[in-house]
Design a protein around this motif. Sequence first.
Motif, PDB file in Angstrom:
ATOM      1  N   VAL A 199      -3.475  -0.670   1.866  1.00 42.55           N
ATOM      2  CA  VAL A 199      -2.785   0.150   0.872  1.00 42.55           C
ATOM      3  C   VAL A 199      -2.649   1.550   1.469  1.00 42.55           C
ATOM      4  N   SER A 244      -1.360   5.408   0.927  1.00 41.78           N
ATOM      5  CA  SER A 244      -1.062   6.408  -0.101  1.00 41.78           C
ATOM      6  C   SER A 244      -0.250   7.534   0.519  1.00 41.78           C
ATOM      7  N   THR A 299       1.228  10.664  -6.458  1.00 36.06           N
ATOM      8  CA  THR A 299       0.743   9.822  -5.358  1.00 36.06           C
ATOM      9  C   THR A 299       1.396   8.452  -5.463  1.00 36.06           C
ATOM     10  N   LYS A 300       1.973   8.030  -4.372  1.00 38.22           N
ATOM     11  CA  LYS A 300       2.627   6.725  -4.305  1.00 38.22           C
ATOM     12  C   LYS A 300       1.780   5.829  -3.403  1.00 38.22           C
ATOM     13  N   GLU A 301       1.455   4.651  -3.911  1.00 42.94           N
ATOM     14  CA  GLU A 301       0.686   3.685  -3.117  1.00 42.94           C
ATOM     15  C   GLU A 301       1.531   2.449  -2.891  1.00 42.94           C
ATOM     16  N   GLU A 302       1.517   1.963  -1.670  1.00 45.78           N
ATOM     17  CA  GLU A 302       2.231   0.734  -1.374  1.00 45.78           C
ATOM     18  C   GLU A 302       1.429  -0.097  -0.373  1.00 45.78           C
ATOM     19  N   GLN A 303       1.606  -1.393  -0.458  1.00 45.54           N
ATOM     20  CA  GLN A 303       0.916  -2.294   0.458  1.00 45.54           C
ATOM     21  C   GLN A 303       1.769  -2.477   1.709  1.00 45.54           C
TER      22      GLN A 303
END
Length: 187
Positions: A71, A73, A97-101
Motif C-alpha cells: 500500500v 500513500s 492522503t491517497k492510498e493505493e495498492q
Amino acid sequence: MIQVRSVFPRKLRVSLCLLAGLTLLACDQTTPGTDDAPPEPGVLEPTRNGPPGAAPGTCWGKTVSPAVVEVVSSRVQIKAAKVNPDGTIGSPPVYRTKEEQVIVSPRRDNWFETPCPDVLTEEFVSSLQRALSARGLYGGAVTGRLDQATRDAVQAFQKSNGRDSAVLTVASARDLGLIAVPRTPTE
C-alpha cells in the motif's frame, strides 16, 4: 435477552432435540474425500505440461510465488492556497492522503523438473522412503506408496534445499541417489 417458554415437557424437548440432531446427521450425504477438488497439476503431482520450451517427454512440478502487494500513500492537493494581493497566504492549501495498492512483484509459477509418473514405481518410491528414513525425515513403513507421510518427508528434504514443494524434483532425486547424474564426456 429473550426468554421463550416451551409448552413441551422437558423430557419431550430433549427427545425432540436428539431427533433433530440425528435427522441432520442423516441428511449429510457427503462421502469423505469426494468433495475435494482434484490436485492442481504441477503443484501436488507431476505433469507433462511444463513451462514453455520444456523438452518433450519431461515432467514438471511447480510452486507458486504469490504476488507482493504494497500500500503506497501519497498526499494529493485538493484545494489550492489562497494568496492575498500583498503576497501573504490567506488560507493554506488542503491536502488529503491517497492510498493505493501497487503490485511490487507479480504472481510467479516456479517450474522444476520432476521424475515422470512412469518412473515413480513401487520400487522407486520404496527406495525414496528408505533414503528419507536414513536422513531422519520419514518415520513410516516402507510401503512403496507415495502417501501423505512420504510427501511431507519429501517436502521437508526439499525445503532444506530451497524448494518448498511435496513434488519430488529431479535434483532432489539425484541428491538422494535415486536417479543417475548425467556425465559430461571427457576428452
